[in-house]
Write an enzyme that holds these catalytic residues in place. Structure first.
Site, PDB file in Angstrom:
ATOM      1  N   LYS A 162       0.850  -1.195   0.000  1.00 38.71           N
ATOM      2  CA  LYS A 162       0.000   0.000   0.000  1.00 38.71           C
ATOM      3  C   LYS A 162       0.885   1.245   0.000  1.00 38.71           C
ATOM      4  O   LYS A 162       1.790   1.371   0.832  1.00 38.71           O
ATOM      5  CB  LYS A 162      -0.903   0.017   1.240  1.00 38.71           C
ATOM      6  CG  LYS A 162      -1.840   1.211   1.256  1.00 38.71           C
ATOM      7  CD  LYS A 162      -2.844   1.114   2.394  1.00 38.71           C
ATOM      8  CE  LYS A 162      -2.373   1.742   3.673  1.00 38.71           C
ATOM      9  NZ  LYS A 162      -2.323   3.200   3.668  1.00 38.71           N
ATOM     10  N   ASP A 205      -3.527   4.381  -1.727  1.00 36.23           N
ATOM     11  CA  ASP A 205      -4.442   4.852  -0.674  1.00 36.23           C
ATOM     12  C   ASP A 205      -4.499   6.380  -0.678  1.00 36.23           C
ATOM     13  O   ASP A 205      -3.901   7.038   0.166  1.00 36.23           O
ATOM     14  CB  ASP A 205      -3.940   4.316   0.676  1.00 36.23           C
ATOM     15  CG  ASP A 205      -4.943   4.512   1.792  1.00 36.23           C
ATOM     16  OD1 ASP A 205      -6.118   4.810   1.505  1.00 36.23           O
ATOM     17  OD2 ASP A 205      -4.550   4.348   2.966  1.00 36.23           O
ATOM     18  N   LYS A 226      -7.391   8.207  -0.557  1.00 32.17           N
ATOM     19  CA  LYS A 226      -8.538   8.718   0.229  1.00 32.17           C
ATOM     20  C   LYS A 226      -9.050  10.032  -0.340  1.00 32.17           C
ATOM     21  O   LYS A 226      -9.140  11.054   0.351  1.00 32.17           O
ATOM     22  CB  LYS A 226      -8.156   8.891   1.694  1.00 32.17           C
ATOM     23  CG  LYS A 226      -7.780   7.598   2.405  1.00 32.17           C
ATOM     24  CD  LYS A 226      -7.691   7.820   3.912  1.00 32.17           C
ATOM     25  CE  LYS A 226      -7.280   6.586   4.655  1.00 32.17           C
ATOM     26  NZ  LYS A 226      -5.876   6.210   4.483  1.00 32.17           N
ATOM     27  N   ASP A 283     -13.708  15.036  -2.527  1.00 35.22           N
ATOM     28  CA  ASP A 283     -13.827  16.311  -3.235  1.00 35.22           C
ATOM     29  C   ASP A 283     -15.156  16.311  -3.991  1.00 35.22           C
ATOM     30  O   ASP A 283     -15.917  15.334  -3.902  1.00 35.22           O
ATOM     31  CB  ASP A 283     -12.638  16.487  -4.199  1.00 35.22           C
ATOM     32  CG  ASP A 283     -12.254  17.950  -4.366  1.00 35.22           C
ATOM     33  OD1 ASP A 283     -13.165  18.790  -4.534  1.00 35.22           O
ATOM     34  OD2 ASP A 283     -11.050  18.255  -4.332  1.00 35.22           O
ATOM     35  N   THR A 327     -10.241   3.981  11.111  1.00 32.08           N
ATOM     36  CA  THR A 327     -10.093   3.103  12.281  1.00 32.08           C
ATOM     37  C   THR A 327      -9.514   3.837  13.490  1.00 32.08           C
ATOM     38  O   THR A 327      -9.443   3.290  14.583  1.00 32.08           O
ATOM     39  CB  THR A 327      -9.208   1.889  11.927  1.00 32.08           C
ATOM     40  OG1 THR A 327      -8.077   2.335  11.181  1.00 32.08           O
ATOM     41  CG2 THR A 327      -9.963   0.868  11.124  1.00 32.08           C
ATOM     42  N   ARG A 372       2.867  -0.169  10.677  1.00 32.21           N
ATOM     43  CA  ARG A 372       3.948  -0.118  11.667  1.00 32.21           C
ATOM     44  C   ARG A 372       4.378  -1.469  12.232  1.00 32.21           C
ATOM     45  O   ARG A 372       5.587  -1.675  12.421  1.00 32.21           O
ATOM     46  CB  ARG A 372       3.563   0.869  12.790  1.00 32.21           C
ATOM     47  CG  ARG A 372       3.630   2.309  12.322  1.00 32.21           C
ATOM     48  CD  ARG A 372       2.855   3.249  13.206  1.00 32.21           C
ATOM     49  NE  ARG A 372       1.415   3.088  13.011  1.00 32.21           N
ATOM     50  CZ  ARG A 372       0.495   3.903  13.526  1.00 32.21           C
ATOM     51  NH1 ARG A 372       0.865   4.917  14.284  1.00 32.21           N
ATOM     52  NH2 ARG A 372      -0.782   3.709  13.291  1.00 32.21           N
TER      53      ARG A 372
HETATM   54  O1  C5P Z   1       0.651   1.332  11.073  1.00 35.25           O
HETATM   55  P1  C5P Z   1      -0.763   0.836  10.908  1.00 35.25           P
HETATM   56  O2  C5P Z   1      -0.831  -0.680  10.783  1.00 35.25           O
HETATM   57  O3  C5P Z   1      -1.714   1.390  11.945  1.00 35.25           O
HETATM   58  O4  C5P Z   1      -1.189   1.415   9.481  1.00 35.25           O
HETATM   59  C1  C5P Z   1      -2.475   1.316   8.957  1.00 35.25           C
HETATM   60  C2  C5P Z   1      -2.509   1.872   7.567  1.00 35.25           C
HETATM   61  O5  C5P Z   1      -3.834   1.794   7.082  1.00 35.25           O
HETATM   62  C3  C5P Z   1      -2.082   3.330   7.448  1.00 35.25           C
HETATM   63  O6  C5P Z   1      -1.366   3.451   6.218  1.00 35.25           O
HETATM   64  C4  C5P Z   1      -3.381   4.104   7.363  1.00 35.25           C
HETATM   65  O7  C5P Z   1      -3.284   5.255   6.547  1.00 35.25           O
HETATM   66  C5  C5P Z   1      -4.315   3.082   6.714  1.00 35.25           C
HETATM   67  N1  C5P Z   1      -5.733   3.234   7.036  1.00 35.25           N
HETATM   68  C6  C5P Z   1      -6.235   3.153   8.312  1.00 35.25           C
HETATM   69  N2  C5P Z   1      -7.582   3.299   8.562  1.00 35.25           N
HETATM   70  C7  C5P Z   1      -8.424   3.488   7.551  1.00 35.25           C
HETATM   71  C8  C5P Z   1      -7.938   3.542   6.232  1.00 35.25           C
HETATM   72  C9  C5P Z   1      -6.572   3.397   6.013  1.00 35.25           C
HETATM   73  O8  C5P Z   1      -5.469   2.944   9.257  1.00 35.25           O
HETATM   74  N3  C5P Z   1      -9.718   3.550   7.772  1.00 35.25           N
END
Ligand code: C5P
Length: 248
Positions: free
Chosen positions: A38, A65, A67, A70, A121, A214
């Site tokens: 991603k 991603d 997002k 607009d 989330t 992460r």
């Molecule tokens: O580091 P972590 O596992 O929390 O990363 C989650 C990834 O998913 C990030 O790149 C974040 O931008 C993306 N994301 C998210 N929640 C959403 C949509 C995308 O955490 N609803």
């Protein structure tokens, strides 16, 4: 029994690093343990679109991603440009039916899948109330409403927490994709995430893919971390199959 490849294909590694060279290094360290990446806003701001194009041309699956949020005309044209990159999927915020429909128009005949972000989330019920959303509305209520809207607009799926995967799965068609970020192993640091779930529970609840950032990017050995997540995906898929069998 699920094959290793099937489980591995369901892991999307978020390349949340500030530089393209760091993303390349991370991909190299993960090696064959993952095949779906991603690219999000951080990397896009530092040349990530060229990397997306390059990875897609090399046959890797790329989730872009962006997002987008607009007016319809702008979303339509931005989606049409994104479709030229060869990426596997793209995100749009799933807030209004007009921009979702515009995204579908902009995609045209491209095979790129469109995924609607339902409720981030990192947000809780209190955050929704602060935005002016009717008091008492839970993230799950809004996620479900937005999932219906995305499906009706012709989207391929949604981004939602694993906590909502089961109620979405029960409400949408079997091919509608559920992609879940906010994935953590038990006891791991949450960072800024709120509505989290373990990878096996997310898969067992009906998620098709998990997004992990992460916990893999910051691991001492990202390849070992990725392999661990794939094992949990396998466990979740087996649990899902046995639930389906016991219902039959
Ligand atoms: O580091 P972590 O596992 O929390 O990363 C989650 C990834 O998913 C990030 O790149 C974040 O931008 C993306 N994301 C998210 N929640 C959403 C949509 C995308 O955490 N609803």
């Amino acid at each position: 029994m699920q094959t290793d490849d099937d489980a591995r294909a369901r892991l999307i590694v978020a390349l949340d690093v500030p530089k393209v060279e760091e993303a390349r290094a991370l991909i190299g360290r993960i090696g064959d343990e993952a095949a779906f990446y991603k690219i999000g806003l951080e990397l896009v701001m530092a040349g990530g679109l060229d990397l997306a194009r390059e990875l897609a041309a090399a046959g890797r699956s790329v989730f872009l991603d962006m997002k987008f949020l607009d007016i319809g005309n702008t979303v339509e044209r931005a989606v049409a440009s994104a479709a030229e990159l060869g990426v596997a999927c793209l995100t749009i915020h799933g807030h209004d039916a007009k921009s979702l429909k515009a995204a579908v128009t902009g995609r045209g005949n491209s095979p790129m899948k469109l995924l609607a972000v339902t409720v981030l989330t990192s947000l809780t019920a209190e955050d929704l109330a602060e935005q002016g959303i009717a008091a008492g509305t839970t993230p799950a209520d809004l996620v479900l409403k937005r999932a219906h809207m995305a499906e009706a607009a012709g989207f391929d799926g949604v981004i939602a927490s694993g906590q909502e995967a089961a109620c979405i799965r029960a409400a949408v068609g079997p091919d509608f994709l559920i992609v879940t970020p906010g994935i953590r192993l038990a006891g791991a640091s949450l960072g800024d995430q709120e509505r989290v779930m373990t990878p096996d529970h997310a898969l067992a609840a009906g998620a098709d893919y998990i997004v992990v950032g992460r916990p893999i990017a910051q691991a001492d050995d990202p390849a070992v971390a990725a392999r661990t997540f794939v094992r949990y995906i396998e466990a979740g898929l087996s649990e899902r199959q046995s639930k389906t069998r016991s219902k039959d």
